[in-house]
Design an enzyme around this catalytic site. Structure first.
Site, PDB file in Angstrom:
ATOM      1  N   CYS A 146       7.010  -0.397   6.510  1.00 34.50           N
ATOM      2  CA  CYS A 146       6.601   0.656   5.843  1.00 34.50           C
ATOM      3  C   CYS A 146       7.507   1.105   4.545  1.00 34.50           C
ATOM      4  O   CYS A 146       8.721   1.283   5.123  1.00 34.50           O
ATOM      5  CB  CYS A 146       6.038   1.742   6.810  1.00 34.50           C
ATOM      6  SG  CYS A 146       5.455   3.320   5.903  1.00 34.50           S
ATOM      7  N   LEU A 147       7.144   1.361   3.644  1.00 31.76           N
ATOM      8  CA  LEU A 147       8.057   1.986   2.446  1.00 31.76           C
ATOM      9  C   LEU A 147       8.938   3.331   3.085  1.00 31.76           C
ATOM     10  O   LEU A 147       9.992   3.576   2.685  1.00 31.76           O
ATOM     11  CB  LEU A 147       7.463   2.204   1.001  1.00 31.76           C
ATOM     12  CG  LEU A 147       6.999   0.781   0.444  1.00 31.76           C
ATOM     13  CD1 LEU A 147       6.404   1.468  -0.992  1.00 31.76           C
ATOM     14  CD2 LEU A 147       8.051  -0.168   0.101  1.00 31.76           C
ATOM     15  N   GLY A 151       0.938  -1.124  -0.054  1.00 34.27           N
ATOM     16  CA  GLY A 151       0.005  -0.038   0.112  1.00 34.27           C
ATOM     17  C   GLY A 151       0.740   1.180   0.012  1.00 34.27           C
ATOM     18  O   GLY A 151       1.956   1.222   0.320  1.00 34.27           O
ATOM     19  N   HIS A 211      -1.667   7.176   7.608  1.00 34.16           N
ATOM     20  CA  HIS A 211      -0.546   7.919   6.816  1.00 34.16           C
ATOM     21  C   HIS A 211      -1.476   9.179   6.712  1.00 34.16           C
ATOM     22  O   HIS A 211      -0.803  10.316   6.590  1.00 34.16           O
ATOM     23  CB  HIS A 211      -0.254   7.322   5.527  1.00 34.16           C
ATOM     24  CG  HIS A 211       0.940   6.459   5.711  1.00 34.16           C
ATOM     25  ND1 HIS A 211       2.180   6.922   6.091  1.00 34.16           N
ATOM     26  CD2 HIS A 211       1.331   4.945   5.407  1.00 34.16           C
ATOM     27  CE1 HIS A 211       3.079   6.002   6.195  1.00 34.16           C
ATOM     28  NE2 HIS A 211       2.684   4.868   5.832  1.00 34.16           N
ATOM     29  N   HIS A 258      -3.485   1.006   7.999  1.00 35.91           N
ATOM     30  CA  HIS A 258      -2.090   1.754   8.055  1.00 35.91           C
ATOM     31  C   HIS A 258      -2.005   2.719   7.143  1.00 35.91           C
ATOM     32  O   HIS A 258      -1.599   3.855   7.220  1.00 35.91           O
ATOM     33  CB  HIS A 258      -1.172   0.627   7.753  1.00 35.91           C
ATOM     34  CG  HIS A 258       0.175   0.664   7.245  1.00 35.91           C
ATOM     35  ND1 HIS A 258       1.289   0.216   8.133  1.00 35.91           N
ATOM     36  CD2 HIS A 258       0.931   1.985   6.554  1.00 35.91           C
ATOM     37  CE1 HIS A 258       2.403   0.903   7.521  1.00 35.91           C
ATOM     38  NE2 HIS A 258       1.977   1.603   6.714  1.00 35.91           N
ATOM     39  N   GLU A 259      -2.763   2.678   5.839  1.00 37.12           N
ATOM     40  CA  GLU A 259      -2.771   3.740   5.043  1.00 37.12           C
ATOM     41  C   GLU A 259      -3.468   4.794   5.358  1.00 37.12           C
ATOM     42  O   GLU A 259      -3.024   6.028   5.144  1.00 37.12           O
ATOM     43  CB  GLU A 259      -3.263   3.371   3.411  1.00 37.12           C
ATOM     44  CG  GLU A 259      -2.225   2.036   2.948  1.00 37.12           C
ATOM     45  CD  GLU A 259      -0.737   2.351   2.802  1.00 37.12           C
ATOM     46  OE1 GLU A 259      -0.493   3.686   2.801  1.00 37.12           O
ATOM     47  OE2 GLU A 259       0.103   1.340   2.955  1.00 37.12           O
ATOM     48  N   GLN A 319       3.064   9.773   1.241  1.00 32.30           N
ATOM     49  CA  GLN A 319       4.517   9.199   1.120  1.00 32.30           C
ATOM     50  C   GLN A 319       5.210   9.402  -0.040  1.00 32.30           C
ATOM     51  O   GLN A 319       6.395   9.298  -0.455  1.00 32.30           O
ATOM     52  CB  GLN A 319       4.239   7.609   1.195  1.00 32.30           C
ATOM     53  CG  GLN A 319       3.946   7.030   2.380  1.00 32.30           C
ATOM     54  CD  GLN A 319       3.853   5.635   2.369  1.00 32.30           C
ATOM     55  OE1 GLN A 319       2.461   5.190   2.024  1.00 32.30           O
ATOM     56  NE2 GLN A 319       4.706   4.659   2.778  1.00 32.30           N
TER      57      GLN A 319
HETATM   58 ZN    ZN Z   1       3.431   2.884   5.323  1.00 31.27          ZN
END
Ligand code: ZN
Length: 169
Positions: A91-92, A46, A137, A133-134, A51
């Site tokens: 997480c990226l 995701g 963000h 999670h997204e 991000q």
């Molecule tokens: Zn993340």
């Protein structure tokens, strides 16, 4: 193909709240296409617009049950059951860190698609975890914020190394 630059822990945009999308126009659709490309290139599950440095309420993700990619515009969720489940997350934007996070197991999601049409669905387990999670963000929250103080203490030096290797050198 556009590969967008991923903001790394320490970048202020990860701590800001994204704004609702008012018009789902060509510009927003382009952002979503670029986010899909970026998600694939980085093998993520995701990606939220914060991000890639864009403060709009847009998320792209892979449905882990079907392998389908989807875009969620202005997503909102609420739990269907009070039960939570612990699962490992990464997480990226926080490379190299994986930790167990407690999330609602089953949620109801409302969002708009790329045509601006509102849709609803329910999600559970990993799928529900990715969405929670997204959406975090979009609210400036990272999964590491949801760890116990002890776990965060253990990760503190790793985290400060990540933030000093980020975009701000
Ligand atoms: Zn993340």
């Amino acid at each position: 193909m556009a590969d967008l630059n991923i903001e790394i822990y320490g970048s202020p945009v990860l701590r800001q709240k994204a704004e609702p999308v008012q018009n789902i126009d060509g510009k927003v659709q382009k952002i979503i296409r670029d986010m899909f490309d970026t998600l694939h290139k980085n093998s993520g599950l995701g990606l939220a617009a914060n991000q890639v440095g864009i403060l709009q309420r847009v998320v792209v993700l892979t449905n882990p049950n079907t392998g389908e990619v989807m875009a969620l515009i202005n997503p909102e969720w609420k739990e269907i059951e009070p039960e939570k489940e612990i699962g490992e997350e990464g997480c990226l934007s926080v490379p190299g860190i994986f930790s167990k996070v407690n999330r609602f197991r089953k949620i109801q999601v409302t969002a708009q698609n790329v045509q601006g049409k509102q849709f609803n669905f329910s999600a559970e387990s990993l799928f529900a975890r990715i969405i929670q999670h997204e959406v975090d963000h979009l609210n400036g929250i990272l999964f590491i914020d949801r760890l116990s103080p002890t776990r965060r203490f253990v990760l503190a030096s790793k985290l400060s190394r990540i933030s000093s290797n980020g975009d701000h050198e």
